[in-house]
Each structure stands twice: as structure tokens, then as C-alpha cells.
Design a protein around this motif. Structure first.
Motif, short mmCIF file in Angstrom:
data_model
loop_
_atom_site.label_atom_id
_atom_site.label_comp_id
_atom_site.label_asym_id
_atom_site.label_seq_id
_atom_site.Cartn_x
_atom_site.Cartn_y
_atom_site.Cartn_z
N ALA A 37 0.80 -1.23 0.00
CA ALA A 37 0.00 0.00 0.00
C ALA A 37 0.83 1.28 0.00
N GLY A 38 2.14 1.20 0.15
CA GLY A 38 2.96 2.41 0.22
C GLY A 38 2.92 3.06 1.57
N CYS A 39 2.67 2.28 2.60
CA CYS A 39 2.55 2.81 3.97
C CYS A 39 3.89 3.27 4.53
N ARG A 40 3.85 4.28 5.37
CA ARG A 40 5.05 4.81 6.00
C ARG A 40 5.30 4.22 7.39
N GLY A 41 4.33 3.49 7.94
CA GLY A 41 4.53 2.84 9.22
C GLY A 41 4.24 3.70 10.44
N ARG A 42 3.67 4.86 10.25
CA ARG A 42 3.32 5.70 11.39
C ARG A 42 1.87 6.15 11.25
N GLY A 43 1.31 6.60 12.35
CA GLY A 43 -0.08 7.04 12.34
C GLY A 43 -0.19 8.55 12.40
N ILE A 44 -1.40 9.02 12.24
CA ILE A 44 -1.68 10.46 12.32
C ILE A 44 -3.04 10.62 13.01
N ILE A 45 -3.16 11.67 13.82
CA ILE A 45 -4.45 12.01 14.42
C ILE A 45 -5.04 13.15 13.62
N VAL A 46 -6.28 12.96 13.17
CA VAL A 46 -6.98 13.97 12.39
C VAL A 46 -8.31 14.29 13.05
N THR A 47 -8.80 15.50 12.79
CA THR A 47 -10.08 15.96 13.31
C THR A 47 -11.11 15.96 12.18
N ALA A 48 -12.29 15.46 12.45
CA ALA A 48 -13.38 15.47 11.47
C ALA A 48 -13.92 16.89 11.34
N THR A 49 -13.79 17.47 10.15
CA THR A 49 -14.26 18.83 9.91
C THR A 49 -15.17 18.95 8.70
N ASN A 50 -15.38 17.84 7.99
CA ASN A 50 -16.11 17.94 6.73
C ASN A 50 -16.78 16.60 6.39
N PHE A 51 -17.67 16.67 5.44
CA PHE A 51 -18.38 15.51 4.92
C PHE A 51 -17.86 15.20 3.53
N CYS A 52 -17.54 13.97 3.27
CA CYS A 52 -17.13 13.51 1.95
C CYS A 52 -18.40 13.12 1.21
N PRO A 53 -18.78 13.86 0.18
CA PRO A 53 -20.10 13.67 -0.42
C PRO A 53 -20.26 12.33 -1.12
N THR A 54 -21.44 11.77 -1.00
CA THR A 54 -21.75 10.55 -1.72
C THR A 54 -21.82 10.87 -3.21
N GLY A 55 -21.61 9.85 -4.03
CA GLY A 55 -21.64 10.05 -5.47
C GLY A 55 -20.32 10.54 -6.03
N SER A 56 -19.27 10.57 -5.21
CA SER A 56 -17.96 11.02 -5.68
C SER A 56 -17.36 9.96 -6.60
N LEU A 57 -16.39 10.36 -7.40
CA LEU A 57 -15.70 9.46 -8.32
C LEU A 57 -15.17 8.26 -7.56
#
Length: 135
Positions: free
Chosen positions: A75-95
């Protein structure tokens, strides 16, 4: 589409806008569907995510923090994690339908994505922990 907006000199203007221009203005001032404003000036920066419908839950997940870790040998993973905050909606029907139910999907800005995977990896599998303490 016409909207009312204030320009830099605080004059009120009415301007006909294309839909893409309207969306850019919306995200600049509202900060995504959760309404956090300018994500840089409010301290979120690029450590944010748009959530698929399965995670977003009609906005109930706004402000929640998630620990994401890419996994998979190819998968091309870097082996580390990240903490992210939910700030948005990923719209349905996207490519590709990545944000469509029942899929669980995190849409990351490139600076956040490259912390967990190679830039060219594209869509990668992640393991996540929900509602971790925010940074």
C-alpha cells in the motif's frame, strides 16, 4: 447563483457565481460542512478529514478525532499514524464511490496523507481508532 458577500473592504456586493466558485467561498469562510471556519486560523491546519456518510452520521462526528494508520505491504505505507479531526463531509456520489455507504472512508488533504503513505499510493487501507484525544 447569486449570493451576498463582503469583500476585503467590507463593502457588500452581489455577484453571480458559478457553483465551483460558490463552494470555494463556502469552504473558505465556513470551513467545511462542520462550520469550523478557516481551518488554519482556528488551529486545525491540514490535520483534518472529510468523513464518509457511514462515519459522519449526519454531523454527529464533527470535531471527533481519529487515529489513522495505513496498513498493507503493497500500500505504500510509512509505518506511522496520524491524528486527524473530522471537519467535513465527503459527499456521496464522488468518483469511485469511496464516500458512498456502507464504505468507511477518510478523505485527507495531501500534507496529512503523506504522513501515513507515499504520495503516489492513492487510496490506501487504514486501520483507525475513533474518538481518540485530539492534539
Amino acid at each position: 447563483i447569486s449570493i451576498l458577500y463582503a469583500n476585503n473592504s467590507n463593502n457588500i456586493n452581489t455577484k453571480a457565481l458559478k457553483v465551483d466558485e460558490l463552494m470555494l467561498l463556502f469552504f473558505k469562510y465556513v470551513g467545511g460542512s462542520c462550520g469550523y471556519g478557516n481551518l488554519y486560523s482556528t488551529g486545525y491546519g491540514t490535520s483534518t478529514t472529510a468523513l464518509s456518510a457511514s462515519l459522519y452520521r449526519g454531523g454527529l462526528a464533527c470535531g471527533a478525532c481519529f487515529l489513522l494508520r495505513c496498513y498493507g505491504a503493497d500500500a505504500g505505507c510509512r509505518g506511522r499514524g496520524i491524528i486527524v479531526t473530522a471537519t467535513n463531509f465527503c459527499p456521496t456520489g464522488s468518483l469511485g464511490g469511496w464516500c458512498d455507504p456502507p464504505r468507511v472512508h477518510f478523505d485527507l488533504a495531501e500534507p496529512a496523507f503523506v504522513q501515513i503513505a507515499s504520495r503516489v499510493a492513492g487510496v490506501v487501507p487504514v486501520k483507525f481508532r475513533r474518538f481518540v484525544p485530539c492534539l
